[in-house]
Design an enzyme around this catalytic site. Structure first.
Site, PDB file in Angstrom:
ATOM      1  CD1 TRP A  78      -2.232  -2.259   1.488  1.00 26.67           C
ATOM      2  CD2 TRP A  78      -3.015  -1.045  -0.228  1.00 26.67           C
ATOM      3  NE1 TRP A  78      -3.242  -2.969   0.880  1.00 26.67           N
ATOM      4  CE2 TRP A  78      -3.739  -2.255  -0.168  1.00 26.67           C
ATOM      5  CE3 TRP A  78      -3.330  -0.135  -1.243  1.00 26.67           C
ATOM      6  CZ2 TRP A  78      -4.753  -2.578  -1.079  1.00 26.67           C
ATOM      7  CZ3 TRP A  78      -4.341  -0.451  -2.144  1.00 26.67           C
ATOM      8  CH2 TRP A  78      -5.042  -1.654  -2.059  1.00 26.67           C
ATOM      9  CG  ASP A 116      -3.578   4.161   3.878  1.00 24.94           C
ATOM     10  OD1 ASP A 116      -4.676   3.998   4.458  1.00 24.94           O
ATOM     11  OD2 ASP A 116      -3.236   3.507   2.866  1.00 24.94           O
ATOM     12  CE  LYS A 155      -8.894  -1.815   4.080  1.00 25.28           C
ATOM     13  NZ  LYS A 155      -8.711  -3.114   3.440  1.00 25.28           N
TER      14      LYS A 155
END
Ligand code: PMP
Length: 360
Positions: A102, A172, A196
């Site tokens: 990511w 993030d 999530k």
């Protein structure tokens, strides 16, 4: 209602209580005669839902008054662009830590808008650790330092934060937000896709410090400018109303459970026992340095990858779903976000033990 233990990395499980409440309220929200899905985002009913959700999130994370909370769309992936579009202009340059899949995506997107300096990387370590903060090569003139506190694919999590002085940290937190208390004042921007730990897909949370709003160039599209959304209370255009409402139900559920301290205790316990089961067997393995292991995403491999399909099949029969690892790493991955009950982790451990005895 039959519910399985769903170990998906996202969209992930939502608390059963929240699903049940949403079902009850779906056709007629609080006597309004409307579903939340049908409400005008500017009507008093939805405004009350939106304001309550923001207040509950502020309470949970103890968000200081000089931070704005934005309820946006576009996912964390859109933030990979919005962050540099809004902040890079300050010096034309930003520091990024490279700790996995990511981070790499954020870095690639950042490079479109300015000079990206990779200030730390664990690539040489196979992305199995977080680079030692003492070794980070931070630039004095960076507009911000971008980090990925939890790498969802690698299962790597920061043990703390680097000291970046006056340079704001942009994080993030897609796969770690709300998993435990954090000190929001240590960040310039926190962003997270909701799917999530927050709610359904389609909603993106951005928590941004006041002074970082209003710095984008005029050429930046209105929809990608934090100021547009901050000025309009996230209602410049139609926000993802139903996802916002469901996130609000999740915030209230976390409050009822005792807040983030309690969630942190439960999450630590869940993760510790799963890692103990992996480390305690010579049939399963996890390559991440123990002090950098994620509480949320636990990848593991079987001794013989040829057994993977059989493992997954037996797991599914027991209601343990979506354990297949990310296609880039193989093996298994158990994502155990807030909504995964401790019994789900216990059931997984019991199954792992049984499978290892049979096939070890
Ligand atoms: N960052 C992290 C850490 C993620 O886990 C994900 C999604 N798995 C993303 C970014 C991308 O999020 P989205 O799909 O919301 O754009």
């Amino acid at each position: 209602m039959t519910r399985v233990f769903n170990f998906s990395a996202g969209p992930a499980m939502l608390p059963t209580e929240v699903i049940e409440q949403a079902r009850q309220e779906m056709p007629d929200w609080h006597g309004s005669g409307m579903s939340v899905m049908e409400m005008s985002h500017r009507g008093k009913e939805f405004m009350s839902i939106a304001e309550q959700a923001e207040q509950d999130l502020r309470d949970l994370l103890a968000i200081p008054d000089n931070y704005r909370v934005l309820f946006l769309q576009g996912g964390a992936s859109q933030q990979f662009a919005m962050v540099p579009l809004n902040l890079m202009g300050r010096s034309g340059k930003a520091d990024y830590a490279n700790t996995g899949a990511w981070s790499k995506k954020a870095i690639a997107e950042g490079r479109r808008y300015g000079e990206v300096h990779v200030c730390a990387s664990s690539e040489d370590d196979g992305f199995n650790s977080v680079p030692d903060f003492a070794e980070w090569e931070l630039s004095k003139d960076a507009a911000y330092v971008h980090i990925t506190p939890n790498e969802t694919i690698g299962g790597v999590e920061y043990p703390g934060l680097p000291d970046t002085g006056d340079v704001p940290i942009v994080a993030d937190m897609s796969s770690t937000i709300l998993s435990r208390p954090i000190d929001v004042s240590r960040y310039g921007i926190i962003y997270a896709g909701a799917q999530k730990n927050v709610g359904p897909a389609g909603l993106t949370l951005v928590i941004v410090r006041d002074d970082l709003i209003g710095q984008a160039a005029d050429s930046v599209p209105a929809m990608l400018n934090y100021k547009t959304h901050a000025d309009a209370g996230s209602m410049y255009n139609t926000p993802p109303t139903y996802a916002w409402y469901l996130a609000g139900l999740v915030f209230q559920w976390i409050k009822r459970r005792g807040g983030l301290e309690t969630m942190g205790d439960i999450n630590r316990r869940k993760a510790e026992k799963l890692y103990a089961a992996i480390d305690g067997s010579d049939f399963y393995a996890n390559p991440v340095r123990p002090e950098h292991r994620s509480w949320m995403n636990v990848p593991f491999t079987l001794k013989d990858p040829a057994l993977d399909p059989l493992f997954l099949e037996g797991a599914a029969e027991r209601g343990l779903k979506t354990l297949k690892g990310h296609r880039s790493v193989g093996g298994m991955r158990a994502s155990i976000y807030n909504a995964m009950p401790e019994e789900g982790v216990d059931a997984l451990i019991a199954y792992m033990d049984e499978f290892a005895k049979q096939h070890g």
